[in-house]
Design a protein around this motif. Structure first.
Motif, PDB file in Angstrom:
ATOM      1  N   ALA A  25       2.880  55.397 -59.255  1.00  0.00           N
ATOM      2  CA  ALA A  25       4.017  56.209 -58.818  1.00  0.00           C
ATOM      3  C   ALA A  25       4.710  56.888 -59.989  1.00  0.00           C
ATOM      4  CB  ALA A  25       5.019  55.341 -58.055  1.00  0.00           C
ATOM      5  N   SER A  26       4.793  56.224 -61.143  1.00  0.00           N
ATOM      6  CA  SER A  26       5.448  56.819 -62.305  1.00  0.00           C
ATOM      7  C   SER A  26       4.930  56.178 -63.580  1.00  0.00           C
ATOM      8  CB  SER A  26       6.974  56.646 -62.219  1.00  0.00           C
ATOM      9  OG  SER A  26       7.330  55.268 -62.326  1.00  0.00           O
ATOM     10  N   PHE A  27       5.030  56.926 -64.680  1.00  0.00           N
ATOM     11  CA  PHE A  27       4.644  56.433 -66.003  1.00  0.00           C
ATOM     12  C   PHE A  27       5.447  57.204 -67.029  1.00  0.00           C
ATOM     13  CE2 PHE A  27       1.420  56.698 -69.621  1.00  0.00           C
ATOM     14  CZ  PHE A  27       1.779  55.466 -70.141  1.00  0.00           C
ATOM     15  N   ASN A  28       6.264  56.510 -67.821  1.00  0.00           N
ATOM     16  CA  ASN A  28       7.093  57.187 -68.807  1.00  0.00           C
ATOM     17  C   ASN A  28       7.307  56.292 -70.016  1.00  0.00           C
ATOM     18  OD1 ASN A  28       9.700  55.582 -68.300  1.00  0.00           O
ATOM     19  ND2 ASN A  28       9.249  56.405 -66.260  1.00  0.00           N
ATOM     20  N   GLY A  29       7.823  56.866 -71.092  1.00  0.00           N
ATOM     21  CA  GLY A  29       8.061  56.110 -72.312  1.00  0.00           C
ATOM     22  C   GLY A  29       9.272  56.624 -73.064  1.00  0.00           C
ATOM     23  N   THR A  30       9.926  55.728 -73.798  1.00  0.00           N
ATOM     24  CA  THR A  30      11.094  56.091 -74.598  1.00  0.00           C
ATOM     25  C   THR A  30      11.014  55.391 -75.945  1.00  0.00           C
ATOM     26  OG1 THR A  30      12.372  54.276 -73.606  1.00  0.00           O
ATOM     27  CG2 THR A  30      12.608  56.465 -72.609  1.00  0.00           C
ATOM     28  N   LEU A  31      11.656  56.000 -76.945  1.00  0.00           N
ATOM     29  CA  LEU A  31      11.735  55.415 -78.277  1.00  0.00           C
ATOM     30  C   LEU A  31      12.979  54.541 -78.347  1.00  0.00           C
ATOM     31  CD1 LEU A  31      10.466  55.382 -81.125  1.00  0.00           C
ATOM     32  CD2 LEU A  31      12.007  57.274 -81.718  1.00  0.00           C
ATOM     33  N   THR A  32      12.807  53.268 -78.707  1.00  0.00           N
ATOM     34  CA  THR A  32      13.922  52.334 -78.834  1.00  0.00           C
ATOM     35  C   THR A  32      13.943  51.764 -80.241  1.00  0.00           C
ATOM     36  OG1 THR A  32      12.696  50.329 -78.202  1.00  0.00           O
ATOM     37  CG2 THR A  32      13.552  51.714 -76.409  1.00  0.00           C
ATOM     38  N   SER A  33      14.953  50.946 -80.532  1.00  0.00           N
ATOM     39  CA  SER A  33      15.061  50.324 -81.848  1.00  0.00           C
ATOM     40  C   SER A  33      13.951  49.305 -82.082  1.00  0.00           C
ATOM     41  CB  SER A  33      16.432  49.635 -81.994  1.00  0.00           C
ATOM     42  OG  SER A  33      16.597  48.644 -80.984  1.00  0.00           O
ATOM     43  N   GLU A  34      13.310  48.828 -81.004  1.00  0.00           N
ATOM     44  CA  GLU A  34      12.246  47.825 -81.121  1.00  0.00           C
ATOM     45  C   GLU A  34      10.850  48.434 -81.120  1.00  0.00           C
ATOM     46  OE1 GLU A  34      12.875  45.094 -77.959  1.00  0.00           O
ATOM     47  OE2 GLU A  34      14.669  44.203 -78.863  1.00  0.00           O
ATOM     48  N   GLY A  35      10.740  49.695 -80.779  1.00  0.00           N
ATOM     49  CA  GLY A  35       9.432  50.339 -80.720  1.00  0.00           C
ATOM     50  C   GLY A  35       9.391  51.386 -79.626  1.00  0.00           C
ATOM     51  N   ARG A  36       8.205  51.648 -79.095  1.00  0.00           N
ATOM     52  CA  ARG A  36       8.041  52.595 -77.995  1.00  0.00           C
ATOM     53  C   ARG A  36       7.898  51.815 -76.698  1.00  0.00           C
ATOM     54  NH1 ARG A  36       5.812  52.524 -82.807  1.00  0.00           N
ATOM     55  NH2 ARG A  36       3.708  52.476 -81.945  1.00  0.00           N
ATOM     56  N   MET A  37       8.877  51.974 -75.818  1.00  0.00           N
ATOM     57  CA  MET A  37       8.872  51.237 -74.553  1.00  0.00           C
ATOM     58  C   MET A  37       8.197  52.085 -73.479  1.00  0.00           C
ATOM     59  SD  MET A  37      12.008  49.713 -72.254  1.00  0.00           S
ATOM     60  CE  MET A  37      12.410  48.462 -73.476  1.00  0.00           C
ATOM     61  N   LEU A  38       7.118  51.535 -72.908  1.00  0.00           N
ATOM     62  CA  LEU A  38       6.380  52.204 -71.846  1.00  0.00           C
ATOM     63  C   LEU A  38       6.683  51.513 -70.519  1.00  0.00           C
ATOM     64  CD1 LEU A  38       4.708  54.457 -73.142  1.00  0.00           C
ATOM     65  CD2 LEU A  38       4.637  52.450 -74.617  1.00  0.00           C
ATOM     66  N   ASN A  39       7.009  52.290 -69.510  1.00  0.00           N
ATOM     67  CA  ASN A  39       7.329  51.759 -68.190  1.00  0.00           C
ATOM     68  C   ASN A  39       6.481  52.462 -67.138  1.00  0.00           C
ATOM     69  OD1 ASN A  39       9.893  50.107 -68.884  1.00  0.00           O
ATOM     70  ND2 ASN A  39      10.329  52.128 -69.731  1.00  0.00           N
ATOM     71  N   TRP A  40       5.998  51.700 -66.174  1.00  0.00           N
ATOM     72  CA  TRP A  40       5.290  52.314 -65.066  1.00  0.00           C
ATOM     73  C   TRP A  40       5.520  51.521 -63.786  1.00  0.00           C
ATOM     74  CZ3 TRP A  40       2.885  49.770 -69.066  1.00  0.00           C
ATOM     75  CH2 TRP A  40       2.037  48.703 -68.765  1.00  0.00           C
ATOM     76  N   THR A  41       5.411  52.225 -62.676  1.00  0.00           N
ATOM     77  CA  THR A  41       5.559  51.613 -61.354  1.00  0.00           C
ATOM     78  C   THR A  41       4.382  52.019 -60.487  1.00  0.00           C
ATOM     79  OG1 THR A  41       6.863  53.473 -60.490  1.00  0.00           O
ATOM     80  CG2 THR A  41       8.073  51.643 -61.487  1.00  0.00           C
TER      81      THR A  41
END
Length: 276
Positions: A102-118
């Motif tokens: 349904a979705s796949f996205n990523g953001t840059l955080t202080s801990e690294g690159r956070m990838l999220n998907w549903t």
């Protein structure tokens, strides 16, 4: 994206009406009367439906998802056939449907690159393989995560902490693998790793039907090499543009590109656009 279930039911010993794995022209025994939104969650009306038996005691069934032509991004409106593991007799046949992302996205955080998907549903899902690239074309595995197998979908998250010295842009895609061995790739997403006053690329029109109108801010001038990369990581177009110091405006033709998502990459920056 909108979709509905279609199915093909025959008596034991009778061939299915069509044997082609994926085709836009195959007829079916039956289908749901209307499409329903499957982005962000698959409703029970899409996952489950009452299928009448044909004449005879034992029936066999196959099923697949039909996507609405108005929302399908690739022009392919049918998913692959999925076959029931047993015959419909006195009991309902059980069928596992492939992973629907349904979705796949990523953001840059202080801990690294956070990838999220549903997922919208994943009863026939085996696992996910997250893949990374520094050029948007050659991908390597990062991690493998098992699918939960829910018929109502699920949410997943992973933070990539791998150091990437000298890299200003990193690309990710998700491979969804089903229990029958079939697999699909998500769209490619890009995460910028550093900012600053370096070269900047942007599109005036992110929805493109003919020419893409591009602006490129160059601190020094010279030759800009542009790449257009498909959602699957394939290099579709390459072009060299002479640029001066400051803001440059120009167009690139997308007439030869099929409809879908693309990444325009130039210098150290990249942007996404949709070819309509």
């Amino acid at each position: 994206t909108k979709g509905r279930l279609t199915w093909d039911v025959e008596q034991n010993g009778v061939a299915f009406t069509h044997t082609t794995t994926i085709t836009n022209s195959a007829t079916t025994t039956g289908k749901q009367s209307s499409y329903a939104a499957i982005t962000g969650g698959m409703s029970a009306a899409i996952v489950k439906t009452l299928v009448p038996k044909a004449n005879g005691f034992q029936n066999k069934i196959r099923m697949r998802v039909q996507y609405s032509l108005t929302t399908a991004t690739t022009g392919q409106v049918f998913g692959p056939w999925k076959y029931a593991a047993n015959y419909m007799a006195g009991n309902q046949a059980q069928m596992a449907l492939p992973i629907t992302l349904a979705s796949f996205n990523g953001t840059l955080t202080s801990e690294g690159r956070m990838l999220n998907w549903t997922t919208a549903q994943e009863t026939g899902g085996s696992h996910f393989e997250l893949q990374r690239s520094t050029d948007g074309q050659s991908f390597t595995p990062v991690v493998t995560i098992a699918a939960g197998g829910s018929d109502l979908g699920a949410q997943y998250s992973y933070t990539d902490q791998q150091a990437l010295p000298g890299v200003s842009m990193v690309y990710y895609r998700l491979e969804t693998v089903n229990i029958d061995g079939s697999y699909n790739y998500s769209l490619v997403i890009a995460i910028k790793l550093n900012g600053g006053n370096g070269p900047q690329l942007r599109l005036i029109n992110s929805l493109v039907s003919g020419n893409a109108f591009v602006q490129y801010s160059s601190p020094t001038g010279g030759t800009l090499q542009l790449h257009v990369i498909s959602a699957t990581g394939q290099l579709m177009l390459q072009q060299n543009i002479a640029v001066a110091q400051g803001v440059n405006s120009f167009t690139i033709s997308t007439q030869q590109l099929p409809k879908g998502w693309y990444i325009l990459q130039g210098g150290e920056t990249s942007v996404r656009f949709v070819k309509q």
